[in-house]
Motif scaffolding. Structure first.
Motif, PDB file in Angstrom:
ATOM      1  N   MET A 143     -21.974   5.060  43.179  1.00 20.37           N
ATOM      2  CA  MET A 143     -23.026   6.064  43.029  1.00 20.37           C
ATOM      3  C   MET A 143     -22.512   7.280  42.281  1.00 20.37           C
ATOM      4  O   MET A 143     -23.156   7.795  41.383  1.00 20.37           O
ATOM      5  N   SER A 144     -21.325   7.721  42.689  1.00 19.39           N
ATOM      6  CA  SER A 144     -20.797   8.940  42.079  1.00 19.39           C
ATOM      7  C   SER A 144     -20.549   8.723  40.597  1.00 19.39           C
ATOM      8  O   SER A 144     -20.829   9.593  39.783  1.00 19.39           O
ATOM      9  N   ALA A 152     -22.090   6.682  38.634  1.00 22.91           N
ATOM     10  CA  ALA A 152     -23.406   6.686  37.987  1.00 22.91           C
ATOM     11  C   ALA A 152     -23.904   8.115  37.868  1.00 22.91           C
ATOM     12  O   ALA A 152     -24.462   8.529  36.862  1.00 22.91           O
ATOM     13  N   ALA A 153     -23.637   8.882  38.918  1.00 20.45           N
ATOM     14  CA  ALA A 153     -24.149  10.242  38.964  1.00 20.45           C
ATOM     15  C   ALA A 153     -23.496  11.126  37.914  1.00 20.45           C
ATOM     16  O   ALA A 153     -24.145  11.955  37.290  1.00 20.45           O
ATOM     17  N   ILE A 154     -22.198  10.913  37.704  1.00 16.66           N
ATOM     18  CA  ILE A 154     -21.520  11.738  36.710  1.00 16.66           C
ATOM     19  C   ILE A 154     -22.136  11.491  35.334  1.00 16.66           C
ATOM     20  O   ILE A 154     -22.427  12.418  34.596  1.00 16.66           O
ATOM     21  N   LEU A 214     -25.058  10.699  34.782  1.00 18.28           N
ATOM     22  CA  LEU A 214     -26.352  11.362  34.776  1.00 18.28           C
ATOM     23  C   LEU A 214     -26.206  12.857  34.552  1.00 18.28           C
ATOM     24  O   LEU A 214     -26.957  13.481  33.807  1.00 18.28           O
ATOM     25  N   ALA A 215     -25.211  13.435  35.204  1.00 20.29           N
ATOM     26  CA  ALA A 215     -25.016  14.873  35.117  1.00 20.29           C
ATOM     27  C   ALA A 215     -24.669  15.274  33.693  1.00 20.29           C
ATOM     28  O   ALA A 215     -25.084  16.314  33.203  1.00 20.29           O
ATOM     29  N   LEU A 244     -27.817  15.450  31.671  1.00 21.95           N
ATOM     30  CA  LEU A 244     -28.624  16.622  31.995  1.00 21.95           C
ATOM     31  C   LEU A 244     -27.841  17.863  31.604  1.00 21.95           C
ATOM     32  O   LEU A 244     -26.647  17.781  31.418  1.00 21.95           O
ATOM     33  N   PRO A 245     -28.333  19.011  31.483  1.00 19.33           N
ATOM     34  CA  PRO A 245     -29.731  19.369  31.635  1.00 19.33           C
ATOM     35  C   PRO A 245     -30.536  19.241  30.344  1.00 19.33           C
ATOM     36  O   PRO A 245     -31.649  19.754  30.296  1.00 19.33           O
ATOM     37  N   ALA A 300     -33.076  14.085  30.246  1.00 19.24           N
ATOM     38  CA  ALA A 300     -32.526  13.234  31.282  1.00 19.24           C
ATOM     39  C   ALA A 300     -32.580  11.780  30.825  1.00 19.24           C
ATOM     40  O   ALA A 300     -33.527  11.347  30.203  1.00 19.24           O
ATOM     41  N   TYR A 317     -32.067   7.707  32.245  1.00 17.21           N
ATOM     42  CA  TYR A 317     -32.174   7.060  33.520  1.00 17.21           C
ATOM     43  C   TYR A 317     -31.484   5.721  33.531  1.00 17.21           C
ATOM     44  O   TYR A 317     -31.730   4.871  32.697  1.00 17.21           O
ATOM     45  N   ALA A 318     -30.621   5.583  34.502  1.00 14.09           N
ATOM     46  CA  ALA A 318     -29.905   4.331  34.656  1.00 14.09           C
ATOM     47  C   ALA A 318     -30.851   3.321  35.288  1.00 14.09           C
ATOM     48  O   ALA A 318     -31.827   3.671  35.922  1.00 14.09           O
ATOM     49  N   LYS A 319     -30.543   2.056  35.106  1.00  8.44           N
ATOM     50  CA  LYS A 319     -31.249   1.025  35.861  1.00  8.44           C
ATOM     51  C   LYS A 319     -30.844   1.167  37.315  1.00  8.44           C
ATOM     52  O   LYS A 319     -29.843   1.789  37.643  1.00  8.44           O
ATOM     53  N   ASP A 369     -36.864   2.784  36.976  1.00  9.29           N
ATOM     54  CA  ASP A 369     -36.530   3.518  38.198  1.00  9.29           C
ATOM     55  C   ASP A 369     -36.727   2.664  39.444  1.00  9.29           C
ATOM     56  O   ASP A 369     -36.207   2.979  40.506  1.00  9.29           O
TER      57      ASP A 369
END
Lengths: 532, 353, 308
Positions: free
Chosen positions: A8-9, A11-13, A15-16, A19-20, A23, A25-27, A258
């Motif tokens: 998750m982390s 994937a989150a990085i 994403l971060a 952004l900003p 955005a 979006y990952a599958k 999503d």
């Protein structure tokens, strides 16, 4: 869980970083199933009490039963689950189940024959809405401890008040109400002798493939694969079901990647995703029937021949070819297709001239009738179509629109001329529908048999009462099926019900999702066999 | 305020304090009366509705025996005033009952849904203030110019747009086509429950946890609905700001200041704007309170689990404990915001005291 | 008529602009005309007025303007796109002509507007002026009631009311009025308080007029202008609220072509057949804008504070 968090982390990085600005979006993650669905009908998770469609999905994945359906082969009917085998006594009244060994509840407690017997006793003693599925076999608060009991080391026996078709009993044991719950855990949450009911409304005491992580009403629920499940471990480690009201919103989320599955798409949105290469449409016939009923307390509707005339004033074809396209099919008998004894006779079609003549013969003209209908788009459209076609034969139809609860309150008080609504089978046996559409032994207001649709429409089911009572105890499967077939053919002509359509569920599914199944006409959706 | 003459010693302050306390007591009393009235009206509405609260509990296909047992268990066989007093007693003891629709205690439900609304309404109001106030001031200063007309049109369009339509179109364009913002819901599914729930407001919780990924994800989800709500509040705020400013700018002291050769900027911002602060706060408080009621339609479209949807759902299913609980919270917020702006008014505006 | 006939040297305009009115009616006409002149210079307000006149005309001549029966269904011709011959704005889910539904929907909108405009301000006026004039306990009680209704979440009140009485357009109107009156009561009370102690009211009182007569004949007329402004500005909100109730299925009942319900119907197709929801959305938008523009202009004319 740790690997999961790490994933998750990462994937989150990503994403971060995106952004900003815009955005991206990952599958959805490969071991996670994300579903958008209307789940605002869920009010309780206690299997002894739960009766709503979407809670049925949840309990099917969290609880085990003695016997269950295999999502990969629904046609095969019930198969061993927590019961590895069963024997029927000579008189046909007692079934003895051998309980699977070394199975644990999510709490770590063992699944014992005692817990199994207690679970079924509990459902009878709590006496909540779905308890009739069990009590119809003659169990009561007082006798249930004798009728359902532990035998020997690893067996549980169930004794019914008379002989029923074994398939009928076992079919009922596949219902949510017969889920096996964790006795020790629940007794530790007992409050004023409620056998843990208050606690279980929002918690989990099962042994199924998934355990409940959270349930936020009207928002979402999250399931997590249970460690050490006795069956095959689910491929999807986490399942998230999010409440999304609008079909177009569900479709947008699906197209954006999503979510993996959209469960409430309307025909237009289904048509809209058909050409999307990354998506597919999953289609399954469900057991829900849409019907129009004619209250016999209304003088006009009680005249002989009137209800049959009205059955010729419904534009069945026009509706299934337009706004219902792909999601409802024409079906005019009370047993849904795929049920034992189902028939596919559909004798009625829109015939204005014939209907007019029949109405004239019955001496009916220029009447105004009200249809009670709940404020849901597809129902409102059906109602408006009825308004249109009835109008052509001189019958003015007024719509009495309200929320589900409002319309239902009036329906149960027998104060509606007509009612447009749906009925879903409670368990996969013909008795479930026969017992409500064709059975009403006491047609008085005081009897208040509100569970019977025949009663709600003030219809004295007459000879059908006996037919229903006989069919339910017939042990021979083929004979039993024939009884239901004959019963329905006769019923269609005289009953104050126009069965209109049978539901087809169409879900939008991401192409990589395999083996998803919503349980057909007989059960609820299951997630544990899904792979990506 | 700063130059209190020495003659006004402590001896004269005491009656002022007493008067203040009296006023406070009076406001407190009127809040209580209002809340009590609010509760009673809601309660009566709930009981006269032709909806069967029992059905909400037991579902469509229940038998008569189940029905009767539930009817009795819910105390519906007692007179309405008795039911109300029982309820009141429970509320006073902090017990709002259990929602029949969610099986959760109402207080837990509210703790879950109200922060969602609070977060959305706060951001919406901030957007409304940040854009609306300067727009209003500008429109007043350049009265009649194209800027004024533009501001007028922007505001009036905001007043005139059906919000659910704007929401749907916004979602379609910014999420569906452009992909600039996150979709419906408060965070992306796989961020759900990643930060510990402290305030219930995800933006704040994520900041507290230092989890900026979640923060930005939540931001991408909230920005569209907040902007849409913000547009409505900016329409109102900018129109009111303009009208307050016009009033001030035509006042004599402004002319005097100008004659004295004070810079136009100082005249506008320090003098005129400084004087409308109090009125502006009232307006903002009102607009904030309106958003805090929960905008049901926006919440439905954006799958936002807020209090507006909660109360609406409850109402339509005769889940009266939930309706009452929700109404108390919303009513209390409204009344408190009113009192707050009233107090501020008295405190800041020398004329009012 | 006769006035112009007898004094041909004086035009209508001169008569209306005179500083020395000959009668009370003359004075009223003159002040109205002056207001109109001032209002006319506000082009945006004129646009608003134009929109509303158009709405009125469309509603009045709906049967002649609409190309089709607004409730006639044709399932074979559903969801036709914009510009289809015979269906300029396309058709909806049941194959009904959207343009015709919009045209007949104008009647529904007007019906709502007129009813709410009649009910809410009058209730508010009554409550406000009585409270303001009577003062004392009456004032406290009435204002406390007003506060209770003001503190109510507005949609909850409207929803509860509709849920209690049953869905339908009349009940929707009543529900909206029920939530709309408290601000009027506040305004009317404030105005009454300023007028109550004026010399001329004292004079009327000394002549022996009863309180009810003072309120209806002397206080009401003075409150009217600020109320009219407020009502006009609120109209858009009322139309939107009605549409919102329609959207939730609690407003006008099918097959009545109410614009909000039409959006609600059409929102299912927003992705592929966007016009079904967008056309009624535009109609609501235009009419609300009309009311807002008009109200804004009226405020400039009628509100003495904004005149400066």
């Amino acid at each position: 869980m740790n690997a999961f968090t790490r994933y998750m982390s990462t994937a989150a990085i990503g994403l971060a970083l995106a952004l900003p600005g815009a955005a991206t979006y990952a599958k959805t993650p490969a071991n996670m199933l994300v579903i958008a669905q209307r789940i605002d009908d869920m009010i309780t998770l206690d299997p002894a009490e739960s009766y709503e469609l979407s809670s049925g999905d949840l309990t099917r994945n969290v609880y085990d039963k003695l016997v269950a359906f295999d999502p990969a082969d629904l046609k095969a009917g019930y198969k061993p689950s927590l019961a590895t085998k069963w024997d029927v006594s000579k008189d046909g009244k007692t079934i003895t189940f051998t309980i699977r060994k070394d199975v644990k509840f999510h709490s770590g407690n063992a699944v014992t024959p005692e817990a199994v017997a207690w679970s079924l006793q509990r459902a009878v003693i709590l006496n909540k809405t779905p308890s009739f599925i069990l009590t119809q076999f003659g169990f009561t608060k007082d006798n249930v401890k004798d009728m359902i009991k532990v035998v020997g080391d690893d067996q549980v026996s169930i004794t019914t008040d008379k002989q029923y078709a074994t398939s009928f009993v076992l079919n009922c044991l596949t219902a949510t109400v017969a889920s096996i719950v964790d006795e020790k855990l629940l007794m530790s949450h007992d409050k004023d002798g409620d056998m843990g009911n208050a606690w279980l409304k929002t918690n989990d005491a099962g042994s199924g493939p998934y355990k409940l992580v959270t349930w936020k009403p009207n928002d979402s629920y999250v399931l997590q694969a249970a460690d050490g499940y006795w069956g095959k471990a689910p491929a999807m480690k986490r399942v998230v079901v999010r409440h999304v009201q609008e079909s177009s919103t569900q479709r947008l989320m699906l197209e954006k990647g999503d979510i993996d599955i959209a469960r409430n798409l309307n025909p237009e949105d289904v048509a809209g995703i058909k050409d999307d290469k990354g998506l597919k449409v999953h289609t399954e016939l469900k057991g829900t029937l849409m019907y129009l009923s004619f209250g016999q307390q209304n003088e006009t509707l009680a005249k002989p021949g009137v209800t049959e005339a009205l059955k010729y004033l419904v534009d069945y074809k026009g509706m299934v070819n337009s706004f219902l396209k792909g999601q409802w099919q024409i079906h005019q008998s009370f047993l849904p297709a795929t049920f034992l004894g189902a028939i596919d006779d559909n004798p009625y079609h829109l015939d204005e001239a014939k209907a007019k003549k029949m109405l004239a013969d019955a001496g009916v003209k220029d009447v105004t009738l009200h249809i009670g209908v709940r404020d849901q788009q597809d129902r409102l459209e059906i109602a408006q179509s009825l308004q249109n076609t009835f109008g052509k034969a001189g019958i003015t139809v007024k719509l009495d629109v309200g929320t589900g609860k409002q319309v239902l309150t009036k329906y149960r008080a027998r104060s509606l001329d007509m009612y447009l609504g749906t009925w879903g089978p409670d368990y996969p046996d013909p008795q479930t529908n026969a017992g409500t559409y064709a059975w009403n032994p006491t047609n008085t207001m005081e009897a208040k048999l509100t569970g019977s649709l025949a009663w709600r429409n003030s219809w004295d089911a007459g000879k059908f009462n006996k037919m229903v009572d006989e069919a339910v105890v017939e042990p021979d499967r083929a004979k039993r099926a024939k009884m239901y077939e004959d019963m329905q053919r006769e019923w269609m002509k005289v009953a104050p019900f126009a069965i209109l359509f049978q539901k087809i569920e169409q879900d939008g599914v991401a192409k990589d999702v395999q083996h998803f199944n919503v349980g057909g006409a007989i059960t609820a959706a299951s997630y544990y066999q899904v792979t990506k | 305020m700063t130059s209190v003459p020495d003659t006004k010693g402590p001896g004269r302050q005491t009656p002022a304090l007493v008067a203040f306390l009296k006023k406070m007591a009076f406001s407190l009393g009127s809040i209580l009366v209002t809340m009590l009235g609010l509760l009673f009206v809601t309660f009566v509405i709930g009981r006269v509705m032709p909806l069967d609260p029992v059905l909400a509990v037991i579902g469509e296909q229940a038998s008569k025996a189940t029905y009767d047992a539930t009817y009795h268990a819910m105390g519906l066989d007692k007179p309405i005033l008795v039911q109300f007093l029982y309820y009141l007693n429970d509320v006073i003891h902090g017990n709002f009952g259990v929602s029949t629709l969610t099986s959760h205690p109402v207080i837990d439900d509210i703790r879950r849904v109200f922060p969602a609304t609070l977060e959305l309404a706060t951001l919406g109001t901030i957007i409304g203030i940040v854009v609306g106030v300067p727009l209003g001031v500008l429109a007043a200063v350049k009265r009649g110019s194209w800027i004024d007309q533009l501001a007028r049109v922007v505001a009036l369009v905001g007043y005139s747009m059906p919000i659910f339509w704007l929401g749907l179109v916004g979602l379609l364009v910014f999420y569906g086509i452009l992909g600039w913002v996150g979709g419906p819901g408060r965070v992306s599914v796989f961020y759900d429950g990643m930060v510990p729930n402290v305030t219930g407001m995800i933006l704040i919780d994520a900041s507290l946890a230092g989890d900026w990924d979640v923060f930005w994800d939540a931001m991408s989800h909230i920005i569209l609905p907040a902007s849409i709500l913000g547009y409505y509040s900016l329409a109102y705020i900018s129109r009111m700001t303009r009208s307050f400013m016009l009033e001030q700018l035509s006042a004599e002291y402004i002319t005097t200041a100008r004659v004295k050769g004070m810079s136009e900027r100082a005249v506008i911002w320090r003098h005129a704007f400084g004087n409308i602060g109090v009125q502006l706060i009232t307006v903002i408080a009102l607009s904030y309170a309106n958003l805090l009621e929960g905008s049901v339609l926006t919440e439905i479209i954006f799958s936002w689990p807020g209090i507006g949807q909660y109360i609406t759902n409850a109402l339509l299913s005769a889940d009266m404990n939930a309706v009452m609980g929700g109404t108390i919270v919303v009513g209390l917020v409204f009344v408190l915001l009113n009192v707050f702006s009233d107090l501020l008014y008295r405190f800041l505006d020398p004329r009012a005291s | 008529m006769s006035v112009t006939g007898e004094t041909p040297q004086m035009s209508w305009r001169d008569w209306l602009l005179t500083d020395t009115p000959a009668s009370r009616r003359h004075a009223r006409a003159a002040s109205f005309y002056k207001g109109w002149l001032r209002f006319r210079t506000n082009s945006l307000a004129m646009v608003g007025l134009g929109i509303l006149v158009l709405l009125l005309l469309i509603a009045a001549f709906a049967p002649w303007l609409a190309p089709h029966d607004p409730i006639a269904q044709d399932l074979g011709k559903r969801l036709l796109p914009l510009g289809t011959p015979g269906h300029l704005l396309g058709t909806d889910s049941l194959g009904r002509d959207i343009l015709s539904r919009l045209i007949f929907g104008a009647r529904v909108t007007l019906y709502i507007v007129v009813l709410v405009a009649l009910v809410a301000p009058i209730v508010g006026l009554l409550m406000g002026t009585i409270a303001g004039y009577a003062g004392g306990w009456t004032d406290t009680v009435l204002m406390r009631i007003t506060d209770i209704f003001l503190a109510f979440p507005r949609l909850v009140l409207a929803l509860a009311f509709v849920a209690a009485l049953g869905a339908g357009i009349e009940n929707a109107v009543l529900a909206i009025s029920l939530t709309a009156w408290p601000p009027y009561a506040r305004i009317a009370r404030a105005e009454t308080l300023t007028i109550r102690n004026s010399d001329y009211i004292s004079a009327v009182r000394l002549q022996g007029a009863r309180p009810m007569r003072i309120i209806t004949r002397h206080i009401w007329p003075l409150c009217i202008s600020s109320l009219i402004v407020r009502v006009t500005l609120d109209m858009a909100g009322i139309i939107l609220a009605a549409a919102g109730l329609g959207f939730l299925g609690l407003g006008a009942q099918p097959p009545m072509p109410e614009w909000g319900a039409m959006i609600s119907d059409g929102r299912r197709f927003i992705l592929d057949h966007w016009w079904v929801a967008t056309m009624p959305g535009l109609a609501i938008f235009v009419v609300s804008l009309g009311f807002n523009l008009l109200g804004d202009g009226l405020r400039d004319v009628l509100d003495p504070k904004a005149e400066k």
